[in-house]
Design a protein around this motif. Structure first.
Motif, PDB file in Angstrom:
ATOM      1  N   SER A  90       0.830  -1.210   0.000  1.00  0.00           N
ATOM      2  CA  SER A  90       0.000   0.000   0.000  1.00  0.00           C
ATOM      3  C   SER A  90       0.864   1.259   0.000  1.00  0.00           C
ATOM      4  CB  SER A  90      -0.929   0.007   1.220  1.00  0.00           C
ATOM      5  OG  SER A  90      -1.892  -1.017   1.132  1.00  0.00           O
ATOM      6  N   PHE A  91       1.896   1.262   0.821  1.00  0.00           N
ATOM      7  CA  PHE A  91       2.760   2.446   0.879  1.00  0.00           C
ATOM      8  C   PHE A  91       3.674   2.550  -0.334  1.00  0.00           C
ATOM      9  CE2 PHE A  91       1.284   2.570   5.232  1.00  0.00           C
ATOM     10  CZ  PHE A  91       1.178   3.948   5.453  1.00  0.00           C
ATOM     11  N   ILE A  92       4.086   1.428  -0.894  1.00  0.00           N
ATOM     12  CA  ILE A  92       4.850   1.476  -2.154  1.00  0.00           C
ATOM     13  C   ILE A  92       3.993   2.099  -3.247  1.00  0.00           C
ATOM     14  CG2 ILE A  92       5.810   0.073  -4.021  1.00  0.00           C
ATOM     15  CD1 ILE A  92       6.850  -1.872  -1.932  1.00  0.00           C
ATOM     16  N   ILE A  93       2.760   1.640  -3.347  1.00  0.00           N
ATOM     17  CA  ILE A  93       1.848   2.180  -4.365  1.00  0.00           C
ATOM     18  C   ILE A  93       1.635   3.672  -4.153  1.00  0.00           C
ATOM     19  CG2 ILE A  93      -0.542   2.144  -5.200  1.00  0.00           C
ATOM     20  CD1 ILE A  93      -0.537  -0.896  -4.554  1.00  0.00           C
ATOM     21  N   PRO A 109      -5.157   9.704  -3.074  1.00  0.00           N
ATOM     22  CA  PRO A 109      -4.989  10.529  -1.870  1.00  0.00           C
ATOM     23  C   PRO A 109      -4.608   9.640  -0.685  1.00  0.00           C
ATOM     24  CG  PRO A 109      -7.312  10.146  -2.263  1.00  0.00           C
ATOM     25  CD  PRO A 109      -6.579   9.528  -3.420  1.00  0.00           C
ATOM     26  N   LEU A 110      -4.147  10.239   0.388  1.00  0.00           N
ATOM     27  CA  LEU A 110      -3.689   9.498   1.561  1.00  0.00           C
ATOM     28  C   LEU A 110      -4.782   8.595   2.134  1.00  0.00           C
ATOM     29  CD1 LEU A 110      -1.383   9.000   3.573  1.00  0.00           C
ATOM     30  CD2 LEU A 110      -2.258  10.942   4.920  1.00  0.00           C
ATOM     31  N   LYS A 111      -6.020   9.081   2.154  1.00  0.00           N
ATOM     32  CA  LYS A 111      -7.087   8.293   2.775  1.00  0.00           C
ATOM     33  C   LYS A 111      -7.453   7.034   1.979  1.00  0.00           C
ATOM     34  CE  LYS A 111     -10.773  11.269   0.911  1.00  0.00           C
ATOM     35  NZ  LYS A 111     -11.938  12.099   1.281  1.00  0.00           N
ATOM     36  N   SER A 112      -6.941   6.923   0.751  1.00  0.00           N
ATOM     37  CA  SER A 112      -7.182   5.699  -0.022  1.00  0.00           C
ATOM     38  C   SER A 112      -6.447   4.504   0.574  1.00  0.00           C
ATOM     39  CB  SER A 112      -6.748   5.896  -1.480  1.00  0.00           C
ATOM     40  OG  SER A 112      -5.342   6.051  -1.573  1.00  0.00           O
ATOM     41  N   LEU A 113      -5.493   4.767   1.492  1.00  0.00           N
ATOM     42  CA  LEU A 113      -4.766   3.688   2.162  1.00  0.00           C
ATOM     43  C   LEU A 113      -5.634   2.965   3.194  1.00  0.00           C
ATOM     44  CD1 LEU A 113      -1.359   5.492   2.876  1.00  0.00           C
ATOM     45  CD2 LEU A 113      -1.739   3.690   1.191  1.00  0.00           C
ATOM     46  N   VAL A 114      -6.637   3.644   3.715  1.00  0.00           N
ATOM     47  CA  VAL A 114      -7.388   3.131   4.863  1.00  0.00           C
ATOM     48  C   VAL A 114      -8.082   1.791   4.597  1.00  0.00           C
ATOM     49  CG1 VAL A 114      -9.284   3.603   6.478  1.00  0.00           C
ATOM     50  CG2 VAL A 114      -7.667   5.421   5.855  1.00  0.00           C
ATOM     51  N   PRO A 115      -8.869   1.645   3.517  1.00  0.00           N
ATOM     52  CA  PRO A 115      -9.578   0.374   3.319  1.00  0.00           C
ATOM     53  C   PRO A 115      -8.649  -0.838   3.314  1.00  0.00           C
ATOM     54  CG  PRO A 115     -10.440   2.041   1.837  1.00  0.00           C
ATOM     55  CD  PRO A 115      -9.216   2.635   2.459  1.00  0.00           C
ATOM     56  N   GLY A 116      -7.517  -0.735   2.619  1.00  0.00           N
ATOM     57  CA  GLY A 116      -6.590  -1.855   2.572  1.00  0.00           C
ATOM     58  C   GLY A 116      -5.995  -2.186   3.920  1.00  0.00           C
ATOM     59  N   LEU A 117      -5.653  -1.178   4.686  1.00  0.00           N
ATOM     60  CA  LEU A 117      -5.000  -1.410   5.970  1.00  0.00           C
ATOM     61  C   LEU A 117      -5.943  -1.976   7.026  1.00  0.00           C
ATOM     62  CD1 LEU A 117      -2.667   1.722   6.157  1.00  0.00           C
ATOM     63  CD2 LEU A 117      -2.107  -0.595   5.413  1.00  0.00           C
ATOM     64  N   ILE A 131     -17.667   9.161   4.959  1.00  0.00           N
ATOM     65  CA  ILE A 131     -16.431   9.734   4.407  1.00  0.00           C
ATOM     66  C   ILE A 131     -16.089   8.990   3.122  1.00  0.00           C
ATOM     67  CG2 ILE A 131     -13.956  10.099   4.809  1.00  0.00           C
ATOM     68  CD1 ILE A 131     -14.565  10.110   7.804  1.00  0.00           C
ATOM     69  N   ASP A 132     -15.683   9.726   2.110  1.00  0.00           N
ATOM     70  CA  ASP A 132     -15.310   9.118   0.835  1.00  0.00           C
ATOM     71  C   ASP A 132     -13.918   8.499   0.940  1.00  0.00           C
ATOM     72  OD1 ASP A 132     -15.346   8.562  -1.991  1.00  0.00           O
ATOM     73  OD2 ASP A 132     -13.972  10.253  -2.213  1.00  0.00           O
ATOM     74  N   PHE A 133     -13.804   7.224   0.579  1.00  0.00           N
ATOM     75  CA  PHE A 133     -12.509   6.544   0.566  1.00  0.00           C
ATOM     76  C   PHE A 133     -12.226   6.051  -0.853  1.00  0.00           C
ATOM     77  CE2 PHE A 133     -13.712   6.134   5.040  1.00  0.00           C
ATOM     78  CZ  PHE A 133     -12.536   6.515   5.670  1.00  0.00           C
ATOM     79  N   PRO A 134     -11.452   6.815  -1.626  1.00  0.00           N
ATOM     80  CA  PRO A 134     -11.138   6.398  -2.990  1.00  0.00           C
ATOM     81  C   PRO A 134     -10.425   5.048  -3.010  1.00  0.00           C
ATOM     82  CG  PRO A 134     -10.509   8.689  -2.615  1.00  0.00           C
ATOM     83  CD  PRO A 134     -10.849   8.115  -1.283  1.00  0.00           C
ATOM     84  N   ILE A 135     -10.589   4.324  -4.106  1.00  0.00           N
ATOM     85  CA  ILE A 135      -9.992   2.999  -4.232  1.00  0.00           C
ATOM     86  C   ILE A 135      -8.520   3.120  -4.602  1.00  0.00           C
ATOM     87  CG2 ILE A 135     -10.035   0.855  -5.568  1.00  0.00           C
ATOM     88  CD1 ILE A 135     -13.046   1.288  -5.920  1.00  0.00           C
ATOM     89  N   LEU A 136      -7.674   2.441  -3.844  1.00  0.00           N
ATOM     90  CA  LEU A 136      -6.243   2.430  -4.139  1.00  0.00           C
ATOM     91  C   LEU A 136      -5.948   1.458  -5.273  1.00  0.00           C
ATOM     92  CD1 LEU A 136      -3.423   3.495  -3.238  1.00  0.00           C
ATOM     93  CD2 LEU A 136      -3.276   1.478  -1.759  1.00  0.00           C
ATOM     94  N   GLU A 137      -6.496   0.254  -5.175  1.00  0.00           N
ATOM     95  CA  GLU A 137      -6.348  -0.777  -6.205  1.00  0.00           C
ATOM     96  C   GLU A 137      -7.653  -1.557  -6.288  1.00  0.00           C
ATOM     97  OE1 GLU A 137      -3.781  -1.671  -8.281  1.00  0.00           O
ATOM     98  OE2 GLU A 137      -2.512  -0.018  -7.577  1.00  0.00           O
ATOM     99  N   THR A 138      -8.190  -1.699  -7.486  1.00  0.00           N
ATOM    100  CA  THR A 138      -9.445  -2.436  -7.627  1.00  0.00           C
ATOM    101  C   THR A 138      -9.282  -3.902  -7.250  1.00  0.00           C
ATOM    102  OG1 THR A 138      -8.944  -2.726  -9.984  1.00  0.00           O
ATOM    103  CG2 THR A 138     -10.427  -0.928  -9.395  1.00  0.00           C
TER     104      THR A 138
END
Length: 347
Positions: A90-93, A109-117, A131-138
């Motif tokens: 997640s942090f590499i991405i 954005p930074l908050k996209s890390l939250v769902p994965g973690l 709160i909107d959490f954009p997708i980091l990776e589908t």
């Protein structure tokens, strides 16, 4: 827990199929060769490698449950297995996204890390937090689904025992299938949380099919082979609304290959080849990191080395991702897992 080589081989097959799907097919709007390979069935339905992952998980998780003496220890074991790579990747991405700016999902954005973690879908987090959490990776959707399976199946196992757990897990799938059919037939709009749960449970049939193959592997009772066929065929109904002949054939081939490998020692040796086992070993970090970075790399390679044939672009890009994934799986992940086990008082 001793690894079963041909299961690692199947992990290798599964991740390679998914990479073929992403590298040659689904992101055609971004790929420099567009829809050139859109009709190649191997690429077009490579996303069904995910169902192969689910079969493997059903087998492995039942095996893990039998070797763990309580529910919370089982969940801690699974968290320690999943979290380090998710955290690292997640942090590499996130920190390399500006370099791989061609990624289809854009700069996260930074908050996209939250769902994965926290291993919870963006849609569920948004429903509870507003709160909107954009997708980091589908691709992460399958990991969230796996976690739900661990929670549900683990609970069923410790409450009812392994046989009823497999059955009840499959009945959950049947219920989800029926609700999906009813909501589609009568155009019933489900609330986001219920809809998300049904979308999760609609995959549980594959996990149950994998679990009965574990029962066959241990007990060598042929009745489990019949159960596997029934569960695998019924699990294919989960895509009844979008199935094509090619998709059905693809699923039948993958499920048959999985089942037959337990019966044919020579096939086990093929699946357990050093190449496939190696790819299987790195399959988790490779799965997490590959999708957007793969597309960005393909675009970069094509731009800087236009003489390279189209067909080779995803292969070259994947080699780079394999190297990164190997470093994560072999060098970085193990000491983190060891540290977490020690801190959580594991023996």
């Amino acid at each position: 827990m001793k690894r079963i080589d041909f299961l690692d081989g199947f992990r290798g097959i599964a991740i390679l199929l998914v990479i073929l799907y992403h590298g040659y097919y689904i992101w055609f709007d971004h790929l420099p060769f567009g829809k050139k390979y859109a009709d190649v069935l191997l690429f077009k339905y490579g996303n069904l490698g995910v169902q192969l992952f689910f079969l493997i998980s059903g087998f492995v998780i039942l095996m893990s449950l039998e070797k763990t003496n309580n529910y919370f220890k089982f969940l801690k074991n699974r968290w320690i297995r999943l979290f380090p790579s998710m955290f690292i990747v997640s942090f590499i991405i996130f920190f390399t996204a500006s370099f791989f700016h061609e990624r289809p999902l854009g700069i996260p954005p930074l908050k996209s890390l939250v769902p994965g973690l926290v291993f919870i879908n963006s849609s569920i987090l948004e429903a509870f937090t507003r709160i909107d959490f954009p997708i980091l990776e589908t691709s992460f959707w399958t990991i969230y689904l796996e976690v739900k399976f661990y929670i549900v199946f683990g609970l069923l196992f410790y409450v009812f025992g392994k046989y009823k757990a497999v059955l009840f897990n499959f009945l959950i799938y049947i219920l989800a299938l029926v609700l999906t059919f009813i909501s589609a037939q009568y155009q019933i709009k489900l609330n986001p949380i219920l809809g998300g749960l049904i979308d999760t449970f609609i995959q549980f049939g594959w996990f149950s099919a994998g679990a009965v193959m574990y029962l066959y592997f241990v007990e060598k009772n042929k009745k489990y082979l019949y159960y596997f066929v029934i569960m695998a065929v019924m699990s294919m109904l989960s895509v009844y609304d979008k199935a094509t002949l090619g998709m059905v054939v693809y699923m039948v081939v993958l499920a048959s290959l999985f089942g037959l490998t337990f019966l044919l020692p020579n096939l086990q040796k093929i699946i357990a080849s050093k190449f496939l086992v190696f790819i299987g070993f790195i399959s988790y970090p490779l799965y997490l990191i590959h999708e957007n970075m793969l597309i960005s790399l393909i675009i970069k390679i094509n731009k800087n080395f236009p003489f390279i044939p189209d067909i080779a672009l995803p292969i070259i890009a994947t080699l780079f991702l394999v190297l990164i994934s190997y470093i994560i799986a072999k060098v970085i992940e193990p000491p983190i897992q060891k540290f977490l086990k020690k801190r959580l008082n594991f023996k």
